[in-house]
Design an enzyme around this catalytic site. Structure first.
Site, PDB file in Angstrom:
ATOM      1  N   ASP B 364      32.563  40.430  55.115  1.00  0.00           N
ATOM      2  CA  ASP B 364      31.764  39.281  55.523  1.00  0.00           C
ATOM      3  C   ASP B 364      30.715  39.706  56.544  1.00  0.00           C
ATOM      4  OD1 ASP B 364      33.403  37.785  53.937  1.00  0.00           O
ATOM      5  OD2 ASP B 364      34.678  37.104  55.594  1.00  0.00           O
ATOM      6  N   TYR B 519      42.483  37.967  51.039  1.00  0.00           N
ATOM      7  CA  TYR B 519      41.574  37.371  52.027  1.00  0.00           C
ATOM      8  C   TYR B 519      42.329  37.307  53.346  1.00  0.00           C
ATOM      9  CZ  TYR B 519      38.548  35.912  48.150  1.00  0.00           C
ATOM     10  OH  TYR B 519      37.719  35.889  47.067  1.00  0.00           O
TER      11      TYR B 519
END
Ligand SMILES: [Zn+2]
Lengths: 183, 561
Positions: B364, B519
């Protein structure tokens, strides 16, 4: 090339300004007195990616009543538990309009009220945790107690966001309601 | 002697010397070194033998035109092109450029010698005739000048008019009839002959070595068009009416009526008789010559492998656009691309188009990637030069100069190596460092006790001996749900260790080793219970994540390091 030592501990943020998960990633919008029902107040949290979360606004009349309750996703015309979406385009998700009822809160005293979704979109999922843990709706309304995930187009998402009350406008509206009550 | 009759017949039809050699079936490149001498040798013999028999047979060949053509073929005079398209101004000026720029060793020959239409070969339409080449050389030179390749070898390819196929076939059928023992399949393909004839000269002019397309990474493609292509191909329609009728009915499948394939298909079963019936007893004199319309040059792509360390929490891997507007002013990709593009002779703008970043996953925007970094590959399309190891090291230094992204080494890799990278993305584990906070029931930071840490470090939801400490079920995170299908995926944490953070009682640091595709952020904050179990279950209290680093990507890369 000189090597520097990097460590996760060099990334400690200011703990006085911690934001919750929903505050970090979503902007909150409000509808008050939905369908002219006093304090039938809902909150929709919008992610920048068109995903929205439906929840109850803190001023909802639900938070004033102390009574055992259950959450029923099968109470409306359409059983929300049958919702299923397929693929990237989320084909097959139930179509929603602002009046669509997502679930019913049923009290032990036999009374109940509906929770509408407040916007146009496609139902992606409902929070099934609420069936086993109805207390989440009361304890964590803007977090684990959310009601449903809704996806809409960029246009609808933006238009709805602009149309509904921002947090400041919501607080303002509540204040003027109270003062008009007093008079 | 069959060679002699083939050459004579070809000459009678109006073939150039090179095409004569092609019809002889000579495939050895050296046969094309001096086609004029080669053909003349046969014709001289022919003339001699005919002079001897003159009078006996009562006819006085050789045809004087025939000899004239051969001599026209032999001279190398630059062409004053006033042929097919008189109103094509661009080509006219191109021709003038040709004269000034292209030195083909013809300065002693008087200019303005016009190529007569009679001189255009009936088979190759002029493609194999030297006097048509300067225009093409100029086009290629122009392209090469713009692109400035340092590569020392060159390969060339021809895109030729389709009418040439028809004409070739017509000559072949004629030879078959007139010359017993002639075999059609022995014909040297136009493109091959062109490579040796045109290509060799082109290589000299541009100062590179000619090689085959399989070897030379730099390929020049010349696109040649013939103005009467469409009109002449009507003959093909007459040869196979059914084929073209069905093609025109399926317009959506066959948008172009005459393709190389359809014409070859139609000509497959054609006989000399059918050709004659369609009006082609012999290929007619071309009304114009085929002309080069464009040249393109392309160097085969090169691949580099490396790993990047990302030190910024405000840097996406690729430009992050929302509704066409960029959200961050830079990206890992852009930081890497610019110095790499420069090293391969590409401008920054070209770099954006010609470079491709292929990485084993991505982190990210707000996640750093530390340790040895994330494996990636770069594909450089149409590079103008190839930097050596030392230069690549300087590229790494330039990438790393701002200290947002660090690349320690870059090295050439093969296309097969890319599979490793892609497989690695799906199968390899990653190690993360996470900074977390313990929260009380009210959502405010709460003190982490030694027991809390012990709870996390002892936590498992799998049987003792299972390779995974924690097996979890993750719904597609809300942040990517708009573009990915909704699924609940099973993932695993292989290792989990918590430690206290000095002077910060509410914080703790985690080291997590997770299966590919986990995740980790969503596991840490639980994402509104959409990931179960979550960190909170290990801690026994609410928790959230404040910062995340990728500490290690478990993939040996680049492969030959
Ligand atoms: Zn020819």
């Amino acid at each position: 090339m000189e090597e520097e030592k990097y460590d996760i501990l060099d990334s400690i943020p200011d703990l006085d300004n911690l934001k919750s998960f929903t505050d970090r990633y979503f902007s909150k919008r409000y509808i008050i007195d939905f369908n002219q029902i006093k304090n039938n107040d809902i909150m929709i949290m919008f992610h920048s990616n068109r995903i929205a979360l439906l929840s109850l606004a803190p001023s909802h009349f639900f938070f004033k009543k102390q009574e055992e309750y259950k959450i029923n996703f099968s109470a409306g015309k359409i059983d929300r538990l049958n919702n299923a979406v397929k693929g990237k385009s989320k084909k097959g998700g139930q179509y929603l309009v602002p009046n669509s009822v997502i679930c019913k809160v049923e009290y032990a005293d036999g009374t109940s009220f509906d929770i509408p979704c407040g916007m146009k979109g496609t139902l992606i999922e409902v929070n099934e945790e609420l069936i086993e843990h109805p207390e989440l709706l009361k304890d964590m309304p803007d977090a684990d107690g959310f009601i449903a995930v809704i996806l809409s187009s960029i246009a609808i998402s933006e238009a709805t966001k602009n149309e509904l009350l921002t947090h400041e406008e919501y607080l303002e509206a509540l204040k003027s309601c109270e003062s008009s009550h007093v008079e | 002697m069959i060679e002699r009759s083939i050459i004579r017949l070809c000459k009678d039809l109006g073939c150039c010397d090179a095409c004569c050699v092609r019809y002889l079936g000579l495939k050895n490149p050296s046969s094309y070194e001096n086609v004029h001498q080669f053909v003349q040798k046969y014709l001289d013999k022919d003339t001699n033998s005919q002079s001897q028999t003159l009078g006996n047979e009562g006819h006085a060949d050789p045809d004087p035109n025939l000899l004239k053509e051969t001599s026209a073929d032999r001279d190398n005079s630059p062409v004053d092109i006033n042929t097919a398209q008189p109103n094509n101004g661009a080509s006219e000026s191109q021709t003038i450029d040709t004269k000034t720029e292209v030195d083909v060793g013809t300065s002693s020959i008087p200019p303005a010698k016009r190529m007569k239409m009679d001189d255009v070969c009936v088979t190759c339409l002029g493609i194999l005739q030297e006097k048509t080449w300067p225009e093409a050389f100029a086009m290629v030179q122009d392209v090469l000048e713009k692109k400035r390749y340092e590569c020392e070898t060159i390969a060339c390819a021809l895109s030729s008019p389709i009418a040439a196929i028809l004409r070739e076939r017509a000559v072949s059928l004629h030879l078959e009839q007139a010359c017993p023992g002639y075999e059609q399949k022995s014909l040297m393909p136009l493109k091959e002959a062109w490579k040796w004839l045109f290509g060799r000269k082109l290589a000299d002019i541009v100062g590179k070595r000619l090689d085959s397309g399989a070897v030379a990474p730099l390929l020049v493609t010349l696109n040649v068009e013939y103005p009467d292509d469409g009109q002449e191909l009507e003959v093909v329609r007459a040869l196979a009416p059914a084929l073209f009728e069905s093609r025109s009915k399926q317009r959506r499948r066959f948008s172009v009526e005459f393709t190389r394939r359809s014409v070859e298909q139609a000509l497959g079963g054609a006989t000399a008789g059918a050709m004659a019936a369609a009006g082609w007893r012999a290929p007619p004199r071309p009304a114009a010559r085929a002309r080069p319309v464009s040249a393109a040059a392309w160097h085969a792509p090169l691949l580099l492998g490396g790993r990047y360390v990302k030190l910024s929490r405000a840097l996406p891997q690729t430009p992050w656009l929302v509704a066409g507007r960029r959200m961050m002013h830079s990206s890992v990709q852009e930081i890497i691309f610019e110095p790499v593009a420069a090293a391969y002779g590409l401008s920054p703008e070209e770099g954006e188009q010609r470079l491709k970043l292929i990485s084993a996953g991505r982190e990210d925007v707000d996640v750093r990637c530390l340790g040895t970094g994330r494996p990636f590959a770069l594909e450089i399309a149409d590079p103008r030069r190839t930097p050596d190891a030392e230069e690549l090291q300087r590229v790494c230094e330039r990438i790393s100069a701002e200290r947002k992204v660090i690349v320690r080494t870059l090295m050439p890799i093969t296309r097969e190596d890319l599979t490793l990278l892609k497989q690695g993305e799906q199968t390899k584990c990653k190690t993360y460092e996470a900074l977390c906070v313990k929260l009380g029931a009210d959502g405010a930071p709460a003190t982490v006790t030694p027991l809390d840490l012990a709870n996390i470090n002892a936590y498992r939801n799998t049987p003792e001996g299972d390779a995974a400490r924690v097996r979890l079920l993750q719904r597609t995170p809300l942040r990517v749900l708009h573009r990915r299908p909704l699924h609940a995926r099973r993932r695993a944490l292989l290792a989990l260790h918590a430690r206290a953070v000095p002077r910060r009682p509410a914080l703790f640091a985690l080291r997590v080793r997770a299966e590919a595709g986990t995740y980790v952020k969503e596991w840490a904050h639980g994402e509104l219970r959409r990931t179960r179990p979550a960190l909170a279950d290990a801690l026994g209290a609410r928790a959230d994540i404040l910062a995340l680093d990728v500490a290690d990507v478990d993939l040996p890369w680049p492969p030959n390091q």
